[in-house]
Write a protein that holds these residues in place. Structure first.
Motif, PDB file in Angstrom:
ATOM      1  N   LYS A  29     -46.293 -27.243 -91.472  1.00 49.41           N
ATOM      2  CA  LYS A  29     -45.283 -26.188 -91.549  1.00 49.41           C
ATOM      3  C   LYS A  29     -44.224 -26.461 -92.605  1.00 49.41           C
ATOM      4  O   LYS A  29     -43.649 -25.525 -93.163  1.00 49.41           O
ATOM      5  CB  LYS A  29     -44.608 -26.013 -90.182  1.00 49.41           C
ATOM      6  N   LEU A  30     -43.949 -27.734 -92.872  1.00 47.05           N
ATOM      7  CA  LEU A  30     -42.894 -28.098 -93.821  1.00 47.05           C
ATOM      8  C   LEU A  30     -43.469 -29.023 -94.896  1.00 47.05           C
ATOM      9  O   LEU A  30     -43.365 -30.255 -94.797  1.00 47.05           O
ATOM     10  CB  LEU A  30     -41.730 -28.788 -93.099  1.00 47.05           C
ATOM     11  N   PRO A  31     -44.094 -28.467 -95.948  1.00 43.79           N
ATOM     12  CA  PRO A  31     -44.703 -29.293 -97.002  1.00 43.79           C
ATOM     13  C   PRO A  31     -43.709 -30.212 -97.711  1.00 43.79           C
ATOM     14  O   PRO A  31     -44.116 -31.160 -98.379  1.00 43.79           O
ATOM     15  CB  PRO A  31     -45.284 -28.254 -97.977  1.00 43.79           C
ATOM     16  N   ARG A  32     -42.410 -29.925 -97.592  1.00 46.81           N
ATOM     17  CA  ARG A  32     -41.410 -30.799 -98.203  1.00 46.81           C
ATOM     18  C   ARG A  32     -41.429 -32.193 -97.564  1.00 46.81           C
ATOM     19  O   ARG A  32     -40.984 -33.170 -98.181  1.00 46.81           O
ATOM     20  CB  ARG A  32     -40.014 -30.174 -98.068  1.00 46.81           C
ATOM     21  N   ILE A  33     -41.948 -32.297 -96.363  1.00 43.78           N
ATOM     22  CA  ILE A  33     -42.001 -33.594 -95.684  1.00 43.78           C
ATOM     23  C   ILE A  33     -43.138 -34.423 -96.264  1.00 43.78           C
ATOM     24  O   ILE A  33     -44.294 -33.997 -96.279  1.00 43.78           O
ATOM     25  CB  ILE A  33     -42.184 -33.412 -94.168  1.00 43.78           C
ATOM     26  N   ASP A  34     -42.820 -35.621 -96.720  1.00 39.42           N
ATOM     27  CA  ASP A  34     -43.815 -36.551 -97.251  1.00 39.42           C
ATOM     28  C   ASP A  34     -44.336 -37.453 -96.143  1.00 39.42           C
ATOM     29  O   ASP A  34     -45.540 -37.617 -95.966  1.00 39.42           O
ATOM     30  CB  ASP A  34     -43.190 -37.372 -98.379  1.00 39.42           C
ATOM     31  N   VAL A  35     -43.422 -38.061 -95.389  1.00 38.05           N
ATOM     32  CA  VAL A  35     -43.783 -38.957 -94.291  1.00 38.05           C
ATOM     33  C   VAL A  35     -42.972 -38.572 -93.070  1.00 38.05           C
ATOM     34  O   VAL A  35     -41.765 -38.327 -93.180  1.00 38.05           O
ATOM     35  CB  VAL A  35     -43.514 -40.441 -94.653  1.00 38.05           C
ATOM     36  N   ILE A  36     -43.627 -38.533 -91.908  1.00 37.69           N
ATOM     37  CA  ILE A  36     -42.924 -38.223 -90.662  1.00 37.69           C
ATOM     38  C   ILE A  36     -43.382 -39.203 -89.588  1.00 37.69           C
ATOM     39  O   ILE A  36     -44.577 -39.480 -89.455  1.00 37.69           O
ATOM     40  CB  ILE A  36     -43.188 -36.761 -90.206  1.00 37.69           C
ATOM     41  N   ALA A  37     -42.434 -39.758 -88.855  1.00 34.65           N
ATOM     42  CA  ALA A  37     -42.733 -40.657 -87.741  1.00 34.65           C
ATOM     43  C   ALA A  37     -42.128 -40.073 -86.474  1.00 34.65           C
ATOM     44  O   ALA A  37     -40.906 -39.961 -86.356  1.00 34.65           O
ATOM     45  CB  ALA A  37     -42.176 -42.055 -88.009  1.00 34.65           C
ATOM     46  N   ALA A  38     -42.995 -39.668 -85.551  1.00 41.06           N
ATOM     47  CA  ALA A  38     -42.553 -39.145 -84.251  1.00 41.06           C
ATOM     48  C   ALA A  38     -42.778 -40.223 -83.202  1.00 41.06           C
ATOM     49  O   ALA A  38     -43.901 -40.688 -83.020  1.00 41.06           O
ATOM     50  CB  ALA A  38     -43.323 -37.878 -83.896  1.00 41.06           C
ATOM     51  N   ASP A  39     -41.711 -40.625 -82.526  1.00 42.37           N
ATOM     52  CA  ASP A  39     -41.792 -41.710 -81.542  1.00 42.37           C
ATOM     53  C   ASP A  39     -41.096 -41.325 -80.249  1.00 42.37           C
ATOM     54  O   ASP A  39     -40.143 -40.529 -80.249  1.00 42.37           O
ATOM     55  CB  ASP A  39     -41.152 -42.989 -82.094  1.00 42.37           C
ATOM     56  N   ARG A  40     -41.584 -41.900 -79.153  1.00 42.46           N
ATOM     57  CA  ARG A  40     -40.919 -41.719 -77.863  1.00 42.46           C
ATOM     58  C   ARG A  40     -39.670 -42.588 -77.824  1.00 42.46           C
ATOM     59  O   ARG A  40     -39.701 -43.751 -78.229  1.00 42.46           O
ATOM     60  CB  ARG A  40     -41.852 -42.104 -76.707  1.00 42.46           C
ATOM     61  N   SER A  41     -38.594 -42.023 -77.340  1.00 40.31           N
ATOM     62  CA  SER A  41     -37.341 -42.754 -77.205  1.00 40.31           C
ATOM     63  C   SER A  41     -36.971 -42.746 -75.725  1.00 40.31           C
ATOM     64  O   SER A  41     -36.377 -41.803 -75.223  1.00 40.31           O
ATOM     65  CB  SER A  41     -36.239 -42.089 -78.043  1.00 40.31           C
ATOM     66  N   TRP A  42     -37.397 -43.773 -75.023  1.00 47.36           N
ATOM     67  CA  TRP A  42     -37.209 -43.818 -73.574  1.00 47.36           C
ATOM     68  C   TRP A  42     -35.724 -43.866 -73.216  1.00 47.36           C
ATOM     69  O   TRP A  42     -34.933 -44.443 -73.948  1.00 47.36           O
ATOM     70  CB  TRP A  42     -37.930 -45.046 -72.989  1.00 47.36           C
ATOM     71  N   PRO A  43     -35.323 -43.195 -72.126  1.00 49.53           N
ATOM     72  CA  PRO A  43     -36.208 -42.622 -71.106  1.00 49.53           C
ATOM     73  C   PRO A  43     -36.524 -41.137 -71.259  1.00 49.53           C
ATOM     74  O   PRO A  43     -37.392 -40.630 -70.558  1.00 49.53           O
ATOM     75  CB  PRO A  43     -35.395 -42.824 -69.829  1.00 49.53           C
ATOM     76  N   ASP A  44     -35.871 -40.405 -72.200  1.00 45.89           N
ATOM     77  CA  ASP A  44     -36.044 -38.953 -72.142  1.00 45.89           C
ATOM     78  C   ASP A  44     -35.982 -38.286 -73.520  1.00 45.89           C
ATOM     79  O   ASP A  44     -35.629 -37.116 -73.627  1.00 45.89           O
ATOM     80  CB  ASP A  44     -34.960 -38.331 -71.241  1.00 45.89           C
ATOM     81  N   GLY A  45     -36.324 -39.008 -74.595  1.00 43.31           N
ATOM     82  CA  GLY A  45     -36.170 -38.410 -75.920  1.00 43.31           C
ATOM     83  C   GLY A  45     -37.373 -38.595 -76.827  1.00 43.31           C
ATOM     84  O   GLY A  45     -38.230 -39.458 -76.610  1.00 43.31           O
ATOM     85  N   ILE A  46     -37.427 -37.752 -77.849  1.00 40.31           N
ATOM     86  CA  ILE A  46     -38.384 -37.876 -78.948  1.00 40.31           C
ATOM     87  C   ILE A  46     -37.572 -37.997 -80.232  1.00 40.31           C
ATOM     88  O   ILE A  46     -36.680 -37.182 -80.490  1.00 40.31           O
ATOM     89  CB  ILE A  46     -39.313 -36.646 -79.052  1.00 40.31           C
ATOM     90  N   SER A  47     -37.861 -39.024 -81.036  1.00 42.83           N
ATOM     91  CA  SER A  47     -37.152 -39.205 -82.307  1.00 42.83           C
ATOM     92  C   SER A  47     -38.084 -38.846 -83.458  1.00 42.83           C
ATOM     93  O   SER A  47     -39.257 -39.229 -83.467  1.00 42.83           O
ATOM     94  CB  SER A  47     -36.660 -40.644 -82.456  1.00 42.83           C
ATOM     95  N   LEU A  48     -37.554 -38.100 -84.420  1.00 42.50           N
ATOM     96  CA  LEU A  48     -38.316 -37.672 -85.595  1.00 42.50           C
ATOM     97  C   LEU A  48     -37.640 -38.232 -86.847  1.00 42.50           C
ATOM     98  O   LEU A  48     -36.535 -37.832 -87.188  1.00 42.50           O
ATOM     99  CB  LEU A  48     -38.371 -36.141 -85.664  1.00 42.50           C
ATOM    100  N   GLU A  49     -38.295 -39.163 -87.501  1.00 45.63           N
ATOM    101  CA  GLU A  49     -37.757 -39.761 -88.728  1.00 45.63           C
ATOM    102  C   GLU A  49     -38.474 -39.162 -89.928  1.00 45.63           C
ATOM    103  O   GLU A  49     -39.690 -39.311 -90.082  1.00 45.63           O
ATOM    104  CB  GLU A  49     -37.931 -41.276 -88.718  1.00 45.63           C
ATOM    105  N   VAL A  50     -37.723 -38.480 -90.783  1.00 47.40           N
ATOM    106  CA  VAL A  50     -38.290 -37.689 -91.866  1.00 47.40           C
ATOM    107  C   VAL A  50     -38.051 -38.370 -93.224  1.00 47.40           C
ATOM    108  O   VAL A  50     -36.963 -38.877 -93.485  1.00 47.40           O
ATOM    109  CB  VAL A  50     -37.660 -36.277 -91.886  1.00 47.40           C
ATOM    110  N   THR A  51     -39.084 -38.376 -94.060  1.00 45.01           N
ATOM    111  CA  THR A  51     -38.932 -38.751 -95.467  1.00 45.01           C
ATOM    112  C   THR A  51     -39.386 -37.563 -96.300  1.00 45.01           C
ATOM    113  O   THR A  51     -40.560 -37.175 -96.239  1.00 45.01           O
ATOM    114  CB  THR A  51     -39.780 -39.988 -95.818  1.00 45.01           C
ATOM    115  N   GLU A  52     -38.459 -36.976 -97.046  1.00 40.96           N
ATOM    116  CA  GLU A  52     -38.785 -35.785 -97.832  1.00 40.96           C
ATOM    117  C   GLU A  52     -39.350 -36.168 -99.204  1.00 40.96           C
ATOM    118  O   GLU A  52     -39.074 -37.243 -99.729  1.00 40.96           O
ATOM    119  CB  GLU A  52     -37.539 -34.924 -98.017  1.00 40.96           C
ATOM    120  N   ARG A  53     -40.147 -35.264 -99.740  1.00 37.77           N
ATOM    121  CA  ARG A  53     -40.659 -35.455-101.091  1.00 37.77           C
ATOM    122  C   ARG A  53     -39.518 -35.299-102.106  1.00 37.77           C
ATOM    123  O   ARG A  53     -38.614 -34.490-101.905  1.00 37.77           O
ATOM    124  CB  ARG A  53     -41.749 -34.424-101.402  1.00 37.77           C
ATOM    125  N   THR A  54     -39.598 -36.060-103.182  1.00 39.00           N
ATOM    126  CA  THR A  54     -38.585 -35.984-104.239  1.00 39.00           C
ATOM    127  C   THR A  54     -39.209 -35.366-105.485  1.00 39.00           C
ATOM    128  O   THR A  54     -40.239 -35.853-105.963  1.00 39.00           O
ATOM    129  CB  THR A  54     -38.050 -37.381-104.577  1.00 39.00           C
TER     130      THR A  54
END
Length: 266
Positions: A104-129
């Motif tokens: 959906k977002l081609p500007r994103i080069d690398v994305i890391a989706a991780d569980r953040s216990w006890p109740d979260g999801i963290s999304l770390e984005v690296t955009e294309r330059t």
């Protein structure tokens, strides 16, 4: 009366020592009741853990955090990620989230989706330059270091040179176009743009491709750099840096042969 013979004494000693030795070699068997209790504890513990992970309200997704964005907004990333808020955290498919975001977002080069216990999801984005811009009417396409055209914008990005394909349809340029194709020539320009020293990139206004072996840069103030092909770009970058220090007033720099660079004009 005669006493017991040597053989008789040995047999008696063996009989008296046999049971005790067997008891020492073989430990007592655990009681069946102990085994049953341990089995029940394992089942109860496993059931409790399963309920805690899948059935309780304590470990369900409540928050989605986003980091690393530059052009994109966290709200855009959250919307595209479509994280199932309210679902058990353990059951969230993080790989599916990453795939969805890249699609959906081609500007994103690398994305890391991780569980953040006890109740979260963290999304770390690296955009294309972007390293080059390709003009299309009044719009500009951003091209990254891998040659990926990932976004269309309405205004040119400052500090990113514009790509110009000035390939003639006749002569050597036409032969180069037939041999390599337009996409390959664009990738070669990207390779050059990615190797230009940072100090020069800030002044670069245009990257012109006339053929595979004829790529040049237009800098601010009307200065030009003849780069040649994308081959040996690391050496060409070093040569250009040295030339600009030695002849800061020069108007034309030629690093197409990095072992014999040249300058002209002042």
């Amino acid at each position: 009366m005669a006493g017991p013979t040597t053989a008789e004494r040995g047999a008696r000693q063996q009989e008296s020592s046999g049971p005790s030795r067997a008891r020492r070699l073989w430990p007592p068997r655990p009681r069946i009741r102990t085994i049953v209790i341990l089995a029940v504890l394992v089942v109860v513990t496993g059931g409790a853990a399963g309920w805690l992970l899948y059935g309780s309200d304590w470990l369900r997704v409540e928050t989605v955090s986003v980091s690393g964005t530059r052009v994109l907004t966290p709200a855009q990333v959250r919307e595209a990620a479509d994280v199932p808020v309210g679902e058990p955290l353990i059951s969230v498919d993080t790989e599916a989230i990453e795939s969805r975001l890249k699609k959906k977002l081609p500007r994103i080069d690398v994305i890391a989706a991780d569980r953040s216990w006890p109740d979260g999801i963290s999304l770390e984005v690296t955009e294309r330059t972007p390293v080059l811009l390709v003009q299309n009417g009044e719009k500009y396409g951003e091209v990254d270091k891998d040659g990926v055209r990932f976004a269309t914008i309405s205004r040119a990005v400052k500090g990113v040179p514009l790509l110009e394909l000035a390939v003639s349809r006749s002569g050597s340029s036409a032969a180069s176009l037939r041999r390599f194709g337009e996409d390959r020539l664009v990738r070669e320009a990207v390779r050059v743009a990615g190797r230009v020293p940072d100090a020069v990139t800030r002044d670069a206004r245009r990257v012109t491709v006339r053929s595979f072996d004829d790529i040049s840069l237009e800098l601010s103030g009307g200065r030009t750099v003849a780069w040649g092909s994308a081959e040996k770009s690391a050496g060409k970058a070093r040569a250009l840096t040295a030339l600009m220090k030695a002849a800061p007033d020069a108007r034309h720099f030629d690093v197409s042969v990095p072992t014999a660079p040249a300058v002209s004009g002042s």
